[in-house]
Design a protein around this motif. Structure first.
Motif, PDB file in Angstrom:
ATOM      1  N   GLY A 303       0.785  -1.227   0.000  1.00  0.00           N
ATOM      2  CA  GLY A 303       0.000   0.000   0.000  1.00  0.00           C
ATOM      3  C   GLY A 303       0.818   1.278   0.000  1.00  0.00           C
ATOM      4  N   GLY A 304       2.081   1.192   0.295  1.00  0.00           N
ATOM      5  CA  GLY A 304       2.946   2.361   0.395  1.00  0.00           C
ATOM      6  C   GLY A 304       3.912   2.152   1.546  1.00  0.00           C
ATOM      7  N   LYS A 305       5.026   2.862   1.516  1.00  0.00           N
ATOM      8  CA  LYS A 305       6.085   2.653   2.504  1.00  0.00           C
ATOM      9  C   LYS A 305       5.582   2.833   3.936  1.00  0.00           C
ATOM     10  N   LYS A 306       4.838   3.902   4.199  1.00  0.00           N
ATOM     11  CA  LYS A 306       4.387   4.160   5.566  1.00  0.00           C
ATOM     12  C   LYS A 306       3.365   3.135   6.026  1.00  0.00           C
ATOM     13  N   VAL A 307       2.487   2.708   5.107  1.00  0.00           N
ATOM     14  CA  VAL A 307       1.507   1.680   5.460  1.00  0.00           C
ATOM     15  C   VAL A 307       2.216   0.378   5.810  1.00  0.00           C
ATOM     16  N   ILE A 308       3.174  -0.021   4.979  1.00  0.00           N
ATOM     17  CA  ILE A 308       3.908  -1.269   5.209  1.00  0.00           C
ATOM     18  C   ILE A 308       4.658  -1.205   6.532  1.00  0.00           C
ATOM     19  N   ASP A 309       5.308  -0.075   6.796  1.00  0.00           N
ATOM     20  CA  ASP A 309       6.048   0.072   8.051  1.00  0.00           C
ATOM     21  C   ASP A 309       5.106  -0.001   9.259  1.00  0.00           C
ATOM     22  N   ALA A 310       3.956   0.653   9.156  1.00  0.00           N
ATOM     23  CA  ALA A 310       3.022   0.673  10.284  1.00  0.00           C
ATOM     24  C   ALA A 310       2.468  -0.715  10.566  1.00  0.00           C
ATOM     25  N   VAL A 311       2.122  -1.461   9.519  1.00  0.00           N
ATOM     26  CA  VAL A 311       1.622  -2.822   9.706  1.00  0.00           C
ATOM     27  C   VAL A 311       2.713  -3.716  10.279  1.00  0.00           C
ATOM     28  N   GLY A 312       3.916  -3.592   9.733  1.00  0.00           N
ATOM     29  CA  GLY A 312       5.031  -4.407  10.212  1.00  0.00           C
ATOM     30  C   GLY A 312       5.331  -4.185  11.680  1.00  0.00           C
ATOM     31  N   ASN A 314       3.287  -2.953  14.038  1.00  0.00           N
ATOM     32  CA  ASN A 314       2.178  -3.374  14.897  1.00  0.00           C
ATOM     33  C   ASN A 314       2.036  -4.882  14.991  1.00  0.00           C
ATOM     34  N   LEU A 315       2.459  -5.602  13.956  1.00  0.00           N
ATOM     35  CA  LEU A 315       2.364  -7.069  13.981  1.00  0.00           C
ATOM     36  C   LEU A 315       3.689  -7.730  14.355  1.00  0.00           C
ATOM     37  N   GLY A 316       4.738  -6.934  14.533  1.00  0.00           N
ATOM     38  CA  GLY A 316       6.042  -7.493  14.885  1.00  0.00           C
ATOM     39  C   GLY A 316       6.668  -8.296  13.758  1.00  0.00           C
ATOM     40  N   LEU A 317       6.440  -7.870  12.513  1.00  0.00           N
ATOM     41  CA  LEU A 317       6.978  -8.595  11.362  1.00  0.00           C
ATOM     42  C   LEU A 317       8.387  -8.113  11.033  1.00  0.00           C
ATOM     43  N   THR A 318       9.201  -9.013  10.513  1.00  0.00           N
ATOM     44  CA  THR A 318      10.569  -8.687  10.144  1.00  0.00           C
ATOM     45  C   THR A 318      10.639  -8.219   8.691  1.00  0.00           C
ATOM     46  N   ARG A 319      11.789  -7.703   8.325  1.00  0.00           N
ATOM     47  CA  ARG A 319      11.992  -7.307   6.928  1.00  0.00           C
ATOM     48  C   ARG A 319      11.897  -8.519   6.010  1.00  0.00           C
ATOM     49  N   TYR A 320      12.345  -9.669   6.514  1.00  0.00           N
ATOM     50  CA  TYR A 320      12.230 -10.886   5.720  1.00  0.00           C
ATOM     51  C   TYR A 320      10.762 -11.267   5.528  1.00  0.00           C
ATOM     52  N   ASP A 321       9.953 -11.145   6.576  1.00  0.00           N
ATOM     53  CA  ASP A 321       8.525 -11.426   6.461  1.00  0.00           C
ATOM     54  C   ASP A 321       7.885 -10.583   5.371  1.00  0.00           C
ATOM     55  N   MET A 322       8.338  -9.339   5.245  1.00  0.00           N
ATOM     56  CA  MET A 322       7.702  -8.365   4.344  1.00  0.00           C
ATOM     57  C   MET A 322       8.459  -8.222   3.017  1.00  0.00           C
ATOM     58  N   ARG A 323       9.381  -9.135   2.732  1.00  0.00           N
ATOM     59  CA  ARG A 323      10.268  -8.962   1.581  1.00  0.00           C
ATOM     60  C   ARG A 323       9.503  -8.874   0.257  1.00  0.00           C
ATOM     61  N   HIS A 324       8.457  -9.658   0.090  1.00  0.00           N
ATOM     62  CA  HIS A 324       7.721  -9.619  -1.170  1.00  0.00           C
ATOM     63  C   HIS A 324       6.842  -8.375  -1.249  1.00  0.00           C
ATOM     64  N   THR A 325       6.296  -7.968  -0.126  1.00  0.00           N
ATOM     65  CA  THR A 325       5.501  -6.742  -0.087  1.00  0.00           C
ATOM     66  C   THR A 325       6.336  -5.543  -0.502  1.00  0.00           C
ATOM     67  N   PHE A 340      -1.366  -8.011  -3.727  1.00  0.00           N
ATOM     68  CA  PHE A 340      -1.016  -9.184  -2.925  1.00  0.00           C
ATOM     69  C   PHE A 340      -0.787 -10.416  -3.794  1.00  0.00           C
ATOM     70  N   LEU A 341      -1.364 -10.449  -4.986  1.00  0.00           N
ATOM     71  CA  LEU A 341      -1.140 -11.573  -5.893  1.00  0.00           C
ATOM     72  C   LEU A 341       0.248 -11.500  -6.536  1.00  0.00           C
ATOM     73  N   PHE A 342       0.769 -10.295  -6.748  1.00  0.00           N
ATOM     74  CA  PHE A 342       2.153 -10.146  -7.202  1.00  0.00           C
ATOM     75  C   PHE A 342       3.098 -10.711  -6.136  1.00  0.00           C
ATOM     76  N   SER A 343       2.805 -10.431  -4.860  1.00  0.00           N
ATOM     77  CA  SER A 343       3.622 -10.971  -3.779  1.00  0.00           C
ATOM     78  C   SER A 343       3.498 -12.487  -3.688  1.00  0.00           C
ATOM     79  N   TYR A 344       2.281 -12.997  -3.834  1.00  0.00           N
ATOM     80  CA  TYR A 344       2.067 -14.447  -3.771  1.00  0.00           C
ATOM     81  C   TYR A 344       2.831 -15.143  -4.901  1.00  0.00           C
ATOM     82  N   GLU A 345       2.825 -14.559  -6.071  1.00  0.00           N
ATOM     83  CA  GLU A 345       3.562 -15.152  -7.198  1.00  0.00           C
ATOM     84  C   GLU A 345       5.055 -15.222  -6.891  1.00  0.00           C
ATOM     85  N   ARG A 346       5.586 -14.183  -6.281  1.00  0.00           N
ATOM     86  CA  ARG A 346       7.009 -14.186  -5.920  1.00  0.00           C
ATOM     87  C   ARG A 346       7.320 -15.248  -4.879  1.00  0.00           C
ATOM     88  N   LEU A 347       6.411 -15.421  -3.933  1.00  0.00           N
ATOM     89  CA  LEU A 347       6.616 -16.469  -2.932  1.00  0.00           C
ATOM     90  C   LEU A 347       6.650 -17.842  -3.601  1.00  0.00           C
TER      91      LEU A 347
END
Length: 377
Positions: A303-312, A314-325, A340-347
């Motif tokens: 959704g955007g850098k700030k959205v990704i950072d805020a979700v990460g 609040n959920l305690g996610l790592t940079r590796y968790d969010m690598r495809h995002t 999210f389907l672009f990310s799923y394809e990369r996974l």
């Protein structure tokens, strides 16, 4: 009293993701190239573009006039652009998805099309059925105007269709011509939106049970190999959270000054979304016996850098968790409902998922809304 075996029957009918495909418009631009194309010199606007964590986006910019300036596109031209791009990208993503599923157009029994970058009647599903020569008896649905979260809204609805029609192939197709939804006035008012979105389409195929042989035929050769290789996770559960007090924070409505539809994003929306991420994920995992630490794969909307950072955070996610995002944001920008389907394809392309592992899909968009799904390989 429940019938013996009822639980197992429902478990068996959890639809499985059996294919994914993506597509983009032909031309990509760096953020600097977009700034140059519209001769944007305001340092504040330039900073928004250049600090977006986006390197390139696929866009279909307006033509240039004799002086080299980009010509204004009236709303009618933008609607025509949406129709052309959405059909072209959608067809490419659909074909790619079916190929990975070891299927073809003749196997398709339900097509659900998702878009928020234009309005068409008849909808994209009807136009694509005609364009591609899909069986006229293929059932269809269109989800219009729900924004970036709509891919998971559609997935929830179509998973219900798939469970009710075991053995029959369904596809959710998100096709967003964001180039047809721009209001470029070189001001800070539109800077965030104009620095963020790109053209893209993503498709995902669902199947409950075994594919119906009498209709689809048994895949052989390369098709059989593709079907086996792309056998994906089961969709176990969905959870939603709407934030009514932020209903106007993300919207697409008529801009009287520019005489066209225009996106609006409230600067505070990343923090509002982030603050509600835990609520919806806890609801998703409630009753499953799972904790967040049991989730091996996180596919969050780009959704955007700030959205990704805020979700990460609040959920305690790592940079590796969010690598495809973050990787999809870097390479494509925000492609709205299909991100999210672009990310799923990369996974999938990584080949790291293992049987029994769990994943969470998360999207967010107007409403303001967060959508989630729990999957298991």
């Amino acid at each position: 009293m429940p019938q013996p075996g009822l639980t197992a029957r429902r478990e068996f009918l959890h639809p499985r993701i059996v294919g994914v495909g993506t597509a983009v418009s032909p031309t990509s631009y760096s953020q600097q190239e977009v700034l140059d194309a519209f001769a944007i010199t305001d340092p504040r606007v330039r900073s928004v573009f250049l600090n977006s964590a986006i390197e390139r986006r696929h866009l279909t910019l307006p033509a240039v006039d004799a002086t080299g300036a980009r010509v204004a596109e009236p709303q009618g031209d933008l609607l025509a652009k949406h129709k052309q791009l959405a059909i072209t990208m959608g067809a490419d993503a659909l074909r790619a998805c079916l190929k990975r599923a070891g299927a073809d157009l003749a196997d398709l029994r339900h097509l659900c099309c998702v878009t928020s970058t234009g309005f068409l009647t008849p909808g994209l599903s009807a136009l694509l059925i005609r364009e591609l020569g899909i069986d006229r008896h293929c059932s269809r649905s269109d989800i219009v105007g729900m924004g970036c979260n709509a891919g998971l809204n559609a997935l929830g609805v179509v998973s219900g269709w798939a469970a009710a029609h075991p053995g029959e192939l369904a596809v959710v197709l998100c096709t967003e011509a964001c180039s047809a939804a721009y209001a470029m006035d070189s001001t800070m008012r539109t800077a965030v939106v104009n620095s963020l979105f790109g053209d893209g389409a993503g498709a995902v195929a669902l199947l409950a049970g075994e594919r119906t042989g009498e209709r689809a035929g048994e895949p052989t050769g390369e098709q059989a190999g593709a079907a086996e290789a792309e056998e994906g996770p089961r969709l176990l559960k969905f959870a939603s959270c709407i934030i009514p007090e932020a209903i106007g924070a993300m919207r697409y409505d008529w801009d009287r000054d520019l005489a066209r539809f225009s996106f609006f994003l409230d600067p505070q929306i990343p923090y509002v979304v982030g603050a509600h991420a835990e609520i919806v994920v806890d609801r998703l995992l409630a009753g499953t016996g799972l904790r967040r630490s049991d989730i091996s794969h996180w596919l969050v909307h780009s959704g955007g850098k700030k959205v990704i950072d805020a979700v990460g955070v609040n959920l305690g996610l790592t940079r590796y968790d969010m690598r495809h995002t973050t990787g999809v944001l870097r390479d494509y920008g925000n492609v709205s409902s299909g991100s999210f389907l672009f990310s799923y394809e990369r996974l999938l392309d990584e080949g790291v998922t293992q049987p029994g592992e769990f994943g969470v899909l998360m999207t967010m968009g107007p409403g303001s809304t967060l959508e989630t799904a729990l999957v298991q390989w």
